[in-house]
Scaffold this active site. Structure first.
Site, mmCIF file in Angstrom:
data_model
loop_
_atom_site.group_PDB
_atom_site.id
_atom_site.type_symbol
_atom_site.label_atom_id
_atom_site.label_comp_id
_atom_site.label_asym_id
_atom_site.label_seq_id
_atom_site.Cartn_x
_atom_site.Cartn_y
_atom_site.Cartn_z
ATOM 1 N N ASP A 219 -10.003 -9.385 3.162
ATOM 2 C CA ASP A 219 -10.456 -10.642 2.542
ATOM 3 C C ASP A 219 -10.753 -11.644 3.646
ATOM 4 O O ASP A 219 -9.839 -12.143 4.296
ATOM 5 C CB ASP A 219 -9.353 -11.175 1.612
ATOM 6 C CG ASP A 219 -9.622 -12.608 1.120
ATOM 7 O OD1 ASP A 219 -10.742 -13.137 1.375
ATOM 8 O OD2 ASP A 219 -8.721 -13.193 0.498
ATOM 9 N N ARG B 152 0.820 -1.214 0.000
ATOM 10 C CA ARG B 152 0.000 0.000 0.000
ATOM 11 C C ARG B 152 0.856 1.267 0.000
ATOM 12 O O ARG B 152 0.465 2.287 -0.582
ATOM 13 C CB ARG B 152 -0.929 -0.024 1.215
ATOM 14 C CG ARG B 152 -1.955 1.092 1.225
ATOM 15 C CD ARG B 152 -3.024 0.803 2.263
ATOM 16 N NE ARG B 152 -4.080 1.806 2.289
ATOM 17 C CZ ARG B 152 -4.302 2.607 3.339
ATOM 18 N NH1 ARG B 152 -3.566 2.500 4.425
ATOM 19 N NH2 ARG B 152 -5.290 3.488 3.288
ATOM 20 N N SER C 27 7.819 10.450 -1.723
ATOM 21 C CA SER C 27 7.345 11.595 -0.930
ATOM 22 C C SER C 27 6.606 11.156 0.332
ATOM 23 O O SER C 27 6.662 11.823 1.362
ATOM 24 C CB SER C 27 6.457 12.511 -1.779
ATOM 25 O OG SER C 27 5.377 11.781 -2.332
ATOM 26 N N GLY D 104 3.421 11.317 -8.201
ATOM 27 C CA GLY D 104 4.278 10.283 -8.787
ATOM 28 C C GLY D 104 5.044 9.473 -7.747
ATOM 29 O O GLY D 104 5.050 9.799 -6.559
ATOM 30 N N ASN E 42 -3.594 8.464 5.105
ATOM 31 C CA ASN E 42 -2.400 7.836 5.679
ATOM 32 C C ASN E 42 -2.359 7.862 7.208
ATOM 33 O O ASN E 42 -1.752 6.982 7.819
ATOM 34 C CB ASN E 42 -1.132 8.537 5.155
ATOM 35 C CG ASN E 42 -0.959 8.388 3.653
ATOM 36 O OD1 ASN E 42 -1.379 7.383 3.072
ATOM 37 N ND2 ASN E 42 -0.369 9.388 3.023
ATOM 38 N N ASP F 77 7.800 8.942 -5.996
ATOM 39 C CA ASP F 77 8.997 9.742 -5.709
ATOM 40 C C ASP F 77 9.416 9.672 -4.243
ATOM 41 O O ASP F 77 10.178 10.520 -3.775
ATOM 42 C CB ASP F 77 8.739 11.215 -6.097
ATOM 43 C CG ASP F 77 7.574 11.809 -5.314
ATOM 44 O OD1 ASP F 77 6.938 11.083 -4.512
ATOM 45 O OD2 ASP F 77 7.294 13.017 -5.490
ATOM 46 N N HIS G 173 -6.601 -5.925 -2.199
ATOM 47 C CA HIS G 173 -7.403 -6.108 -0.980
ATOM 48 C C HIS G 173 -7.691 -7.586 -0.708
ATOM 49 O O HIS G 173 -8.578 -7.903 0.072
ATOM 50 C CB HIS G 173 -8.694 -5.280 -1.055
ATOM 51 C CG HIS G 173 -8.448 -3.799 -0.984
ATOM 52 N ND1 HIS G 173 -9.456 -2.865 -1.052
ATOM 53 C CD2 HIS G 173 -7.297 -3.082 -0.846
ATOM 54 C CE1 HIS G 173 -8.935 -1.641 -0.965
ATOM 55 N NE2 HIS G 173 -7.632 -1.757 -0.849
ATOM 56 N N THR G 174 -6.922 -8.445 -1.299
ATOM 57 C CA THR G 174 -6.903 -9.857 -0.922
ATOM 58 C C THR G 174 -6.000 -10.060 0.294
ATOM 59 O O THR G 174 -5.927 -11.152 0.858
ATOM 60 C CB THR G 174 -6.405 -10.732 -2.099
ATOM 61 O OG1 THR G 174 -6.372 -12.095 -1.694
ATOM 62 C CG2 THR G 174 -4.991 -10.359 -2.526
ATOM 63 N N HIS H 162 0.207 4.553 -2.363
ATOM 64 C CA HIS H 162 -0.032 5.915 -1.856
ATOM 65 C C HIS H 162 1.104 6.866 -2.219
ATOM 66 O O HIS H 162 0.883 8.072 -2.326
ATOM 67 C CB HIS H 162 -0.256 5.876 -0.337
ATOM 68 C CG HIS H 162 -1.626 5.407 0.031
ATOM 69 N ND1 HIS H 162 -2.228 5.709 1.238
ATOM 70 C CD2 HIS H 162 -2.529 4.656 -0.647
ATOM 71 C CE1 HIS H 162 -3.438 5.149 1.281
ATOM 72 N NE2 HIS H 162 -3.639 4.502 0.143
ATOM 73 N N ASP H 163 2.310 6.330 -2.394
ATOM 74 C CA ASP H 163 3.412 7.171 -2.875
ATOM 75 C C ASP H 163 3.139 7.597 -4.324
ATOM 76 O O ASP H 163 3.177 8.783 -4.659
ATOM 77 C CB ASP H 163 4.733 6.389 -2.785
ATOM 78 C CG ASP H 163 5.937 7.231 -3.189
ATOM 79 O OD1 ASP H 163 5.870 8.476 -3.046
ATOM 80 O OD2 ASP H 163 6.941 6.658 -3.644
ATOM 81 N N VAL I 241 0.383 10.375 -5.391
ATOM 82 C CA VAL I 241 0.551 11.781 -5.013
ATOM 83 C C VAL I 241 1.863 12.286 -5.621
ATOM 84 O O VAL I 241 2.942 11.959 -5.142
ATOM 85 C CB VAL I 241 0.563 11.936 -3.474
ATOM 86 C CG1 VAL I 241 0.726 13.402 -3.091
ATOM 87 C CG2 VAL I 241 -0.726 11.362 -2.879
HETATM 88 C C1 HEM Z 1 -9.517 1.309 -5.724
HETATM 89 C C2 HEM Z 1 -9.408 2.229 -4.796
HETATM 90 C C3 HEM Z 1 -8.909 1.930 -3.412
HETATM 91 C C4 HEM Z 1 -9.493 2.341 -2.258
HETATM 92 C C5 HEM Z 1 -10.745 3.181 -2.132
HETATM 93 C C6 HEM Z 1 -8.709 1.807 -1.180
HETATM 94 C C7 HEM Z 1 -8.971 2.021 0.163
HETATM 95 C C8 HEM Z 1 -8.357 1.359 1.203
HETATM 96 C C9 HEM Z 1 -8.712 1.501 2.578
HETATM 97 C C10 HEM Z 1 -9.779 2.434 3.117
HETATM 98 C C11 HEM Z 1 -7.917 0.660 3.302
HETATM 99 C C12 HEM Z 1 -7.931 0.471 4.823
HETATM 100 C C13 HEM Z 1 -7.153 1.602 5.473
HETATM 101 C C14 HEM Z 1 -7.376 1.681 6.964
HETATM 102 O O1 HEM Z 1 -8.360 1.141 7.469
HETATM 103 O O2 HEM Z 1 -6.552 2.306 7.663
HETATM 104 C C15 HEM Z 1 -7.063 -0.008 2.367
HETATM 105 C C16 HEM Z 1 -6.116 -0.943 2.705
HETATM 106 C C17 HEM Z 1 -5.258 -1.501 1.808
HETATM 107 N N1 HEM Z 1 -5.122 -1.156 0.484
HETATM 108 FE FE1 HEM Z 1 -6.415 -0.093 -0.611
HETATM 109 N N2 HEM Z 1 -7.677 1.094 -1.682
HETATM 110 C C18 HEM Z 1 -7.738 1.147 -3.044
HETATM 111 C C19 HEM Z 1 -6.830 0.605 -3.933
HETATM 112 C C20 HEM Z 1 -5.682 -0.041 -3.549
HETATM 113 C C21 HEM Z 1 -4.579 -0.340 -4.425
HETATM 114 C C22 HEM Z 1 -4.506 0.089 -5.887
HETATM 115 C C23 HEM Z 1 -3.655 -1.002 -3.679
HETATM 116 C C24 HEM Z 1 -2.303 -1.536 -4.077
HETATM 117 C C25 HEM Z 1 -1.822 -1.532 -5.296
HETATM 118 C C26 HEM Z 1 -4.200 -1.134 -2.347
HETATM 119 C C27 HEM Z 1 -3.604 -1.806 -1.318
HETATM 120 C C28 HEM Z 1 -4.115 -1.890 -0.039
HETATM 121 C C29 HEM Z 1 -3.601 -2.810 0.971
HETATM 122 C C30 HEM Z 1 -2.535 -3.856 0.751
HETATM 123 C C31 HEM Z 1 -4.299 -2.532 2.144
HETATM 124 C C32 HEM Z 1 -4.080 -3.164 3.531
HETATM 125 C C33 HEM Z 1 -2.959 -2.389 4.223
HETATM 126 C C34 HEM Z 1 -2.591 -2.894 5.602
HETATM 127 O O3 HEM Z 1 -3.149 -3.855 6.115
HETATM 128 O O4 HEM Z 1 -1.684 -2.261 6.202
HETATM 129 N N3 HEM Z 1 -5.411 -0.507 -2.298
HETATM 130 N N4 HEM Z 1 -7.338 0.449 1.104
#
Ligand code: HEM
Ligand SMILES: *[C@@H]1O[C@H](CO)[C@@H](O)[C@H](O)[C@H]1NC(C)=O
Ligand SMILES: *[C@@H]1O[C@H](CO)[C@@H](O)[C@H](O)[C@H]1NC(C)=O
Length: 328
Positions: free
Chosen positions: A247, A68, A82, A78, A100, A80, A200-201, A72-73, A76
């Site tokens: 998941d 993640r 940041s 690119g 974040n 980089d 999100h798997t 998030h890097d 925002v």
């Molecule tokens: C499609 C739009 C997306 C939304 C709205 C979204 C939103 C979120 C949110 C709300 C969380 C939980 C954060 C928290 O409760 O503190 C999360 C976790 C996560 N997201 Fe996304 N996400 C998106 C796309 C992505 C993408 C593109 C990736 C990676 C390429 C990603 C990877 C992850 C991972 C791995 C977690 C779990 C992080 C952890 O357990 O520390 N997400 N996301």
């Protein structure tokens, strides 16, 4: 004469094509390459891998957190590095921005990787590249696909609190059309968006971000809703930081169960379920559910595309000595 006029136009076509190719290769992302450090830091891959391996074997979730961080890097300004910068007197960084704050993690692991890499090849490898490699290794360790990471990004000299808050990182209450446009804004397609969401798997989310979904939405499996309500009281402010797996079936395995969940109306976030709620992305969710290999290859391709977002290259930016601080 017909023959010479047609060979004359061939020359023109060739020159035009050559100019186009030159133009395209001078765009910034074309400067990244998989062998960027092959002479200057040949051990970078093994150094990153060994630190990621021990971090993820200590705590599986760390693999999710590192993945993640790269996302998030990149969204925002690119890819980089940041997101790694601590606040300073001259700028407020990205770490405490809404998406974040109390959420992004893995910064200590990045520091550990950086120290190890600096021992081998001081001043050579950027923090932005370390994050990109760590994301790849994390996915691989949790059983997902692998890919060749493109490298050569340099590190920013600033970070943007407002950029990280300004809707470039998608919110979990987004509609499908907002999700599509947020990815489009950084050059990623709807297909990339659906494939990357398969992240999100793995990993976890806080109650405050899925409360309304599990208490109030109707396109949700009722036993799943009841189960998640258990760890997430309906009263606002109560249990906000309680965590649940994104998941429910295999929370630490990088597989395609995310899509199975969506088809069963068991997406944890509102934004997750938007991908399978009767809209244009339903068929892609079905494809990724039926065909794990298609998911794996589309995911890997989309990660490479995401890693290409607006890198700093050439003499732009710097190679930070400490990922948390701009060089003095
Ligand atoms: C499609 C739009 C997306 C939304 C709205 C979204 C939103 C979120 C949110 C709300 C969380 C939980 C954060 C928290 O409760 O503190 C999360 C976790 C996560 N997201 Fe996304 N996400 C998106 C796309 C992505 C993408 C593109 C990736 C990676 C390429 C990603 C990877 C992850 C991972 C791995 C977690 C779990 C992080 C952890 O357990 O520390 N997400 N996301
Ligand atoms: C970040 O979270 C902390 C702890 O919940 C909070 O005190 C702080 O105000 C938040 N920062 C911002 C900028 O919202
Ligand atoms: C559910 O929706 C109702 C009616 O809009 C609202 O009053 C309530 O605060 C919502 N509850 C949650 C947990 O979002």
């Amino acid at each position: 004469m017909a023959a010479s006029s047609s060979s004359y136009s061939m020359v023109i076509v060739t020159v035009v094509v050559a100019c186009l190719v030159l133009l395209m290769s001078s765009s910034s992302s074309a400067q990244l390459s998989t062998n960027f450090y092959s002479k200057t830091c040949p051990n970078v891959f093994s150094a990153v891998k060994s630190v990621v391996r021990s971090a993820v074997s200590k705590e599986k979730r760390m693999g999710a957190s590192l993945l993640r961080l790269h996302f998030h890097d990149c969204f925002v300004n690119g890819c980089d590095g940041s997101i790694l910068l601590d606040d300073t007197s001259s700028f407020k960084g990205e770490k405490t921005a809404g998406p974040n704050n109390n959420s992004a993690r893995g910064f200590n692991v990045i520091d550990d990787i950086k120290s190890k890499v600096e021992q081998d090849c001081p001043g050579v490898v950027s923090c932005a590249d370390i994050v990109a490699i760590a994301a790849r290794d994390s996915v691989e360790f949790l059983g997902g696909p692998s890919w060749n990471v493109k490298l050569g990004r340099r590190d920013s000299k600033t970070a943007s609190f407002s950029g990280a808050n300004g809707g470039r990182i998608p919110s979990p209450v987004s509609s499908l059309s907002t999700l599509i446009s947020t990815f489009q804004a950084v050059g990623l397609s709807t297909k990339d968006m659906v494939a990357l969401s398969g992240s999100h798997t793995i990993g976890q989310a806080r109650c405050v971000l899925f409360r309304a979904r599990v208490h109030n939405e109707s396109n949700i499996d009722s036993s799943f809703a009841t189960k998640r309500q258990g760890g997430c009281p309906s009263a606002s402010g109560s249990g906000d930081n309680n965590l649940a797996a994104l998941d429910l079936q295999s929370p630490t395995a990088f597989d395609n169960n995310y899509y199975k969940n969506l088809i069963g109306k068991k997406g944890l976030l509102h934004s997750d379920q938007e991908l399978y709620n009767g809209g244009s992305t339903n068929s892609l969710v079905e494809t990724y559910n039926k065909n794990p290999n298609t998911f794996s290859s589309d995911f890997a391709a989309a990660m490479i595309k995401m890693g290409d977002i607006s890198p700093l290259t050439g003499s732009n930016g710097q190679i930070r000595n400490n990922c948390r601080k701009v060089n003095s």
